[in-house]
Design a protein around this motif. Structure first.
Motif, short mmCIF file in Angstrom:
data_model
loop_
_atom_site.label_atom_id
_atom_site.label_comp_id
_atom_site.label_asym_id
_atom_site.label_seq_id
_atom_site.Cartn_x
_atom_site.Cartn_y
_atom_site.Cartn_z
N UNK A 119 20.48 -16.26 7.71
CA UNK A 119 20.15 -16.75 8.45
C UNK A 119 19.63 -18.02 8.12
N UNK A 120 19.10 -18.71 6.38
CA UNK A 120 18.69 -19.38 5.51
C UNK A 120 19.90 -20.25 5.01
N UNK A 121 21.55 -18.97 4.65
CA UNK A 121 22.39 -19.06 3.98
C UNK A 121 23.49 -19.58 4.17
N UNK A 122 25.06 -19.02 4.04
CA UNK A 122 26.18 -20.19 4.29
C UNK A 122 26.20 -19.94 5.95
N UNK A 123 26.00 -18.43 5.43
CA UNK A 123 25.88 -18.43 7.36
C UNK A 123 25.34 -18.95 8.40
N UNK A 124 23.97 -18.93 7.96
CA UNK A 124 22.80 -19.53 8.94
C UNK A 124 23.35 -21.41 9.38
N UNK A 125 23.89 -21.59 7.75
CA UNK A 125 24.02 -23.51 7.71
C UNK A 125 25.68 -23.47 8.32
N UNK A 126 27.13 -22.14 8.39
CA UNK A 126 28.42 -22.59 9.58
C UNK A 126 27.24 -22.39 10.48
N UNK A 127 26.24 -21.74 11.05
CA UNK A 127 26.32 -21.00 12.51
C UNK A 127 25.50 -22.78 13.47
N UNK A 128 24.55 -23.13 12.67
CA UNK A 128 23.86 -24.41 12.75
C UNK A 128 24.79 -25.81 12.98
N UNK A 129 25.28 -26.28 12.11
CA UNK A 129 25.64 -26.38 11.73
C UNK A 129 26.56 -26.94 13.24
N UNK A 130 27.88 -26.11 13.11
CA UNK A 130 29.00 -25.54 14.02
C UNK A 130 28.05 -26.14 15.56
N UNK A 131 26.39 -25.64 15.39
CA UNK A 131 26.58 -25.61 17.07
C UNK A 131 25.83 -26.92 17.54
N UNK A 132 25.39 -28.09 16.35
CA UNK A 132 24.79 -29.19 16.40
C UNK A 132 25.82 -29.78 16.24
N UNK A 133 26.78 -29.70 15.78
CA UNK A 133 27.88 -30.65 15.96
C UNK A 133 28.74 -30.65 17.53
N UNK A 134 28.49 -29.46 17.70
CA UNK A 134 29.13 -29.33 19.52
C UNK A 134 28.12 -29.88 20.15
N UNK A 135 26.92 -29.87 20.02
CA UNK A 135 25.93 -30.71 20.56
C UNK A 135 26.11 -32.30 20.82
N UNK A 136 26.04 -32.94 19.41
CA UNK A 136 27.21 -33.90 18.84
C UNK A 136 27.76 -34.43 19.86
N UNK A 137 29.33 -33.99 19.59
CA UNK A 137 30.32 -34.14 20.34
C UNK A 137 29.92 -33.85 22.01
#
Length: 654
Positions: free
Chosen positions: A481-499
């Motif tokens: 959850x603190x690796x690539x999978x976690x970064x991809x999920x959390x980053x995508x979620x934040x990007x979607x919220x910002x948009x």
């Protein structure tokens, strides 16, 4: 930053270890490992056991130094390194010069001790107005000196005294006991003794050496003690005068003995090795960790010495003593924050040292939560004084946090709670609001705090990935959850919220589902995926239904942790607002808020109260953010600290 280490092995003739340590090793910092433990199973190894020969000399030199003031400093730094034999001769020569005076001093102290014991015996009975020698010479009457506890004395008077054929003379009292003497005819002695003992009477045996009343005996003893003390002072003054020319040498010898004794104790880390078929002499073996720079310098320095052999190994070799200890070195500005790192746990040698990150984020978060120019300046000055005078790391932390409080004080336009003295460079925490889609009006400081928290979480996820790559933990790097999978999920979620918040167009639903769903499944199914890739059987599997339930709760827990970690940063804005609100209350109580006469006593006391109480609470809350919301994403802290076993520091003796 973590200092690079090298594992070294030092060997030489058994009897040369003290010279080697004193000549070479004592100038370096080294983390010694127990050679017997490191090389367990080698039949030719034995512990290095011997008694410390310097203990006797240290005791003898302490007996000489006792004649000087404890605060006296004569141990000037010197390059001279006298040998044990030279120190022994110096001590014996000095003892011989003052031998007769020292013997007189010992004899006088022995007499003084006996006189003081006699005084302590007779002093409690000073109110007995009858000569002691006459009491001792009575034929028909017997006596007992002694004492009761206060409680037992009251019981004795109430229940026993009237039925006892005795006369009790109370002499004195202290905090716990009542002292006195009782008299009884010879024929009733046994009965009276039994009655008194039943009340826990403690008999005090007074020798027949006293003359006159106890008061006269006390006065005589006090005069004798005074005379003896004067003789002792004269004798010690004479000894001190004789030792004065040797004082620097005595203190220097003491310091040298401490170093030699410290060096001698290095033997507990050493092993002795001897193989009759290979070598004819017994050799010592020392193993430990040095910084790469020190190891190279130590190796070069000992190359010309035929009795010292040094082997420098690479820290990744299987014979390298396991995982190296962690030696942290940071810039002076960041060094106080190592206190927090050590509280959580020392970083592993192959891990990222987060000291600089903690220094920046802690100070920044503290300043944002406690923004005030005046109060921040007081914190900075007080912390700096504490750090310089008391050498307290906490003082350095407070000083830097105070500087950031000053910075945010200018951003908030707050000086000791007054928000009209200067214009804010950014905003007033309590009044500035931001309109957000779907949410509505929200305090700007809250929004900024959450945005900064998101940035920190993303940063720590990247740091964890980099650390995992360095340590070759491929599975954790990809699926955790603190690796690539976690970064991809959390980053995508934040990007979607910002948009969404900015009114921009969102990516296609299928793309979002893939970018969010695949990483989430990777994290939830981490164990079976890793087991399949490593061709291992998954342990503890209880069927597809239970596995699906477990995966569901795993996904729920991951989502909840991301949400709680993000929302937790709201407290930064909450404390910024509460700080401004508390200062408004102070100004209202002082009358400053209404523009009338200001009670400056209330203003000063209110500021001090807020600095003390809220400063402490904010400091704890920021530390909580560091440990739970930041460290939890990338930092393990499972290393072992570097311990300097050899180099003898002067500060260790103070």
């Amino acid at each position: 930053m973590i200092t690079k280490m090298k594992f070294i092995t030092i060997t030489g003739p058994r009897d040369d270890i003290d010279r080697m340590v004193d000549t070479y090793l004592s100038d370096y910092e080294i983390h010694l490992e127990n050679a017997l433990t490191e090389l367990y199973g080698t039949s030719t190894l034995h512990p290095y056991i011997s008694s410390n020969p310097y203990t006797e000399y240290m005791e003898r030199i302490d007996q000489l130094l006792v004649y000087f003031d404890k605060e006296r400093k004569h141990a000037e730094e010197t390059s001279a390194k006298p040998t044990k034999e030279a120190i022994r001769q110096f001590i014996e020569s000095t003892e011989k010069n003052i031998g007769s005076y020292q013997q007189k001093d010992v004899e006088l102290k022995a007499v003084l001790e006996k006189k003081q014991e006699s005084l302590e015996l007779i002093a409690p009975f000073v109110n007995l107005d009858y000569p002691i020698e006459k009491i001792v010479q009575m034929d028909k009457i017997r006596f007992r000196f002694g004492r009761f506890t206060h409680i037992n004395y009251e019981k004795f008077k109430k229940y026993v005294y009237d039925m006892s054929p005795s006369i009790f003379v109370e002499c004195s009292k202290d905090e716990e006991y009542t002292y006195g003497v009782y008299f009884t005819p010879v024929q009733y002695l046994q009965r009276v003794d039994a009655l008194y003992i039943s009340m826990n009477w403690e008999t005090i045996f007074i020798p027949d050496e006293y003359n006159g009343t106890p008061k006269e005996a006390v006065q005589t003893l006090q005069k004798e003690i005074k005379t003896i003390n004067e003789q002792i002072q004269e004798t010690q003054a004479a000894i001190r005068g004789m030792l004065e020319p040797y004082a620097p040498a005595l203190y220097g010898a003491k310091k040298r003995l401490e170093v030699l004794s410290h060096n001698f104790n290095i033997r507990k880390y050493a092993a002795l090795t001897r193989d009759e078929f290979v070598q004819k002499e017994t050799r010592y073996l020392l193993r430990g960790w040095m910084s790469t720079k020190d190891a190279q310098r130590f190796f070069e320095e000992t190359q010309a010495d035929p009795n010292v052999e040094v082997i420098v190994e690479d820290d990744d070799t299987p014979h390298g003593g396991g995982t190296p200890p962690t030696k942290i070195r940071n810039f002076a500005l960041f060094r106080p924050y190592e206190l927090f790192i050590k509280m959580y746990g020392v970083p592993n040698y192959r891990e990222f040292d987060p000291t600089w990150l903690v220094a920046l984020t802690y100070s920044l978060l503290f300043g944002a939560m406690f923004g005030d120019v005046g109060q921040g300046a007081l914190l900075a000055l007080g912390g700096f004084w504490l750090y310089r005078k008391k050498k307290a790391d906490l003082g350095g932390i407070i000083a830097l946090a105070g500087v950031f409080s000053v910075v945010f004080g200018f951003l908030y336009g707050s000086v000791f709670g007054f928000e009209h003295l200067i214009e804010p460079l950014w905003l007033h925490p309590m009044s500035e609001m931001t309109q957000l889609p779907f949410i509505g009006s929200l305090n700007t400081v809250f929004v900024a705090a959450v945005v900064f928290g998101i940035f920190l979480i993303l940063t720590t996820l990247v740091l964890n990935i980099v650390s995992g790559i360095k340590t070759h933990h491929t599975a954790e790097v990809l699926f955790d959850r603190n690796g690539v999978a976690g970064l991809l999920f959390y980053g995508t979620l934040i990007l979607a919220l910002v948009l969404f918040m900015t009114g921009s167009r969102l990516p296609a639903a299928i793309i979002l589902a893939v970018l969010l769903g695949v990483p989430l499944l990777m994290m939830a199914l981490q164990e079976p995926i890793v087991a399949r890739l490593e061709h291992k059987r998954l342990e503890g599997s209880e069927g597809p239904v239970m596995f699906a339930v477990q995966a569901f709760f795993e996904i729920f827990e991951i989502l909840l942790s991301y949400f709680s970690n993000t929302i937790s940063f709201v407290r930064v804005g909450a404390f910024a607002v509460s700080h401004a609100a508390m200062m408004q209350v102070v100004l209202m109580l002082s009358g400053a808020a209404e523009g009338g006469d200001t009670n400056w006593v209330i203003v000063v006391l209110g500021n001090l109260f807020v600095i003390g109480l809220e400063g402490l609470v904010v400091g704890i809350q920021v530390l909580r953010l560091e440990f739970y919301e930041i460290f939890s994403h990338f930092y393990k802290g499972d290393g072992r600290p570097f311990v300097n076993n050899v180099r003898y520091e002067t500060k260790a003796r103070n």
